[in-house]
Write a protein that holds these residues in place. Sequence first.
Motif, PDB file in Angstrom:
ATOM      1  N   THR A 188      32.331 -33.858 -13.786  1.00 31.72           N
ATOM      2  CA  THR A 188      32.983 -33.100 -14.845  1.00 31.72           C
ATOM      3  C   THR A 188      34.468 -33.404 -14.877  1.00 31.72           C
ATOM      4  OG1 THR A 188      31.362 -31.341 -14.591  1.00 31.72           O
ATOM      5  CG2 THR A 188      33.374 -30.791 -15.769  1.00 31.72           C
ATOM      6  N   SER A 189      35.101 -33.497 -13.704  1.00 39.61           N
ATOM      7  CA  SER A 189      36.534 -33.775 -13.648  1.00 39.61           C
ATOM      8  C   SER A 189      36.843 -35.168 -14.174  1.00 39.61           C
ATOM      9  CB  SER A 189      37.046 -33.641 -12.217  1.00 39.61           C
ATOM     10  OG  SER A 189      36.916 -32.319 -11.789  1.00 39.61           O
TER      11      SER A 189
ATOM     12  N   SER B 122      34.869 -23.716 -23.198  1.00 42.88           N
ATOM     13  CA  SER B 122      33.529 -24.300 -23.120  1.00 42.88           C
ATOM     14  C   SER B 122      33.110 -24.574 -21.686  1.00 42.88           C
ATOM     15  CB  SER B 122      33.457 -25.590 -23.929  1.00 42.88           C
ATOM     16  OG  SER B 122      34.231 -26.595 -23.321  1.00 42.88           O
ATOM     17  N   LEU B 123      34.065 -24.716 -20.759  1.00 41.97           N
ATOM     18  CA  LEU B 123      33.734 -25.015 -19.367  1.00 41.97           C
ATOM     19  C   LEU B 123      33.688 -23.782 -18.478  1.00 41.97           C
ATOM     20  CD1 LEU B 123      35.799 -28.266 -18.781  1.00 41.97           C
ATOM     21  CD2 LEU B 123      33.351 -28.054 -19.125  1.00 41.97           C
ATOM     22  N   THR B 124      34.043 -22.616 -18.990  1.00 43.27           N
ATOM     23  CA  THR B 124      34.080 -21.419 -18.140  1.00 43.27           C
ATOM     24  C   THR B 124      32.725 -20.749 -17.986  1.00 43.27           C
ATOM     25  OG1 THR B 124      34.748 -20.099 -20.036  1.00 43.27           O
ATOM     26  CG2 THR B 124      36.482 -20.874 -18.560  1.00 43.27           C
TER      27      THR B 124
ATOM     28  N   GLN C  70      39.219 -24.182  -8.889  1.00 46.06           N
ATOM     29  CA  GLN C  70      39.003 -25.545  -9.325  1.00 46.06           C
ATOM     30  C   GLN C  70      37.526 -25.922  -9.263  1.00 46.06           C
ATOM     31  OE1 GLN C  70      41.447 -28.330  -7.322  1.00 46.06           O
ATOM     32  NE2 GLN C  70      41.010 -29.985  -8.730  1.00 46.06           N
ATOM     33  N   SER C  71      36.761 -25.313  -8.345  1.00 48.77           N
ATOM     34  CA  SER C  71      35.335 -25.624  -8.272  1.00 48.77           C
ATOM     35  C   SER C  71      34.574 -24.988  -9.428  1.00 48.77           C
ATOM     36  CB  SER C  71      34.753 -25.154  -6.935  1.00 48.77           C
ATOM     37  OG  SER C  71      34.761 -23.743  -6.891  1.00 48.77           O
TER      38      SER C  71
ATOM     39  N   TYR D 121      41.517 -26.189 -14.488  1.00 48.35           N
ATOM     40  CA  TYR D 121      42.508 -25.427 -13.728  1.00 48.35           C
ATOM     41  C   TYR D 121      43.784 -26.241 -13.507  1.00 48.35           C
ATOM     42  CZ  TYR D 121      44.532 -22.622  -9.990  1.00 48.35           C
ATOM     43  OH  TYR D 121      45.376 -21.861  -9.226  1.00 48.35           O
ATOM     44  N   VAL D 122      43.666 -27.480 -13.078  1.00 49.89           N
ATOM     45  CA  VAL D 122      44.838 -28.318 -12.823  1.00 49.89           C
ATOM     46  C   VAL D 122      45.571 -28.669 -14.124  1.00 49.89           C
ATOM     47  CG1 VAL D 122      45.611 -30.544 -11.903  1.00 49.89           C
ATOM     48  CG2 VAL D 122      43.951 -29.193 -10.643  1.00 49.89           C
TER      49      VAL D 122
END
Length: 157
Positions: A23-24, A81-83, A101-102, A107-108
């Motif tokens: 995902t990252s 959308s990612l939460t 972050q996981s 987050y970053v």
Amino acid sequence: FSPFSPRGPQVLNPLSHNANMETSITLVQSLIPLILLLLCLAAYIIRHFASPGTSWFIIALSCVAFTFGFFGLALMPIDLSLTTAIDPSDGDGDNTTGDYQSVNATYVPWLVTYWSTMILAYTVLPLARETLKSGHFSVTARLRDGCRKAGRAYALM
């Protein structure tokens, strides 16, 4: 990752380390073109509305400031959308580990956007404004006068 492996289809746990890395990487790959697009949009808008005599430093500083503002607006729907990744073992949906972050890969980027915007808004832009408004002839005298005036403004706040 292949769903057609000899062991059958594999389902990735959204909270596992490998899924977060994928995902990252996908997020970073999609954010870089987005940042470039927003930088081009900011440069076009600022170049269109800037006075002909505006210095390149002011145009560049304004482009960076506008890009961070636009990026915050563009990052919001991606973040929403990612939460949806919530630990299913926890009934209340609260992340008690503190490892944000996981759970969310944005987050970053939010930290970078927030702190860059704060540094620009409260240090760089006021210092640049006061330095450019200064009537001194040498660069060091203008910078010293700008620091003094910006420091006075911070002391009054």
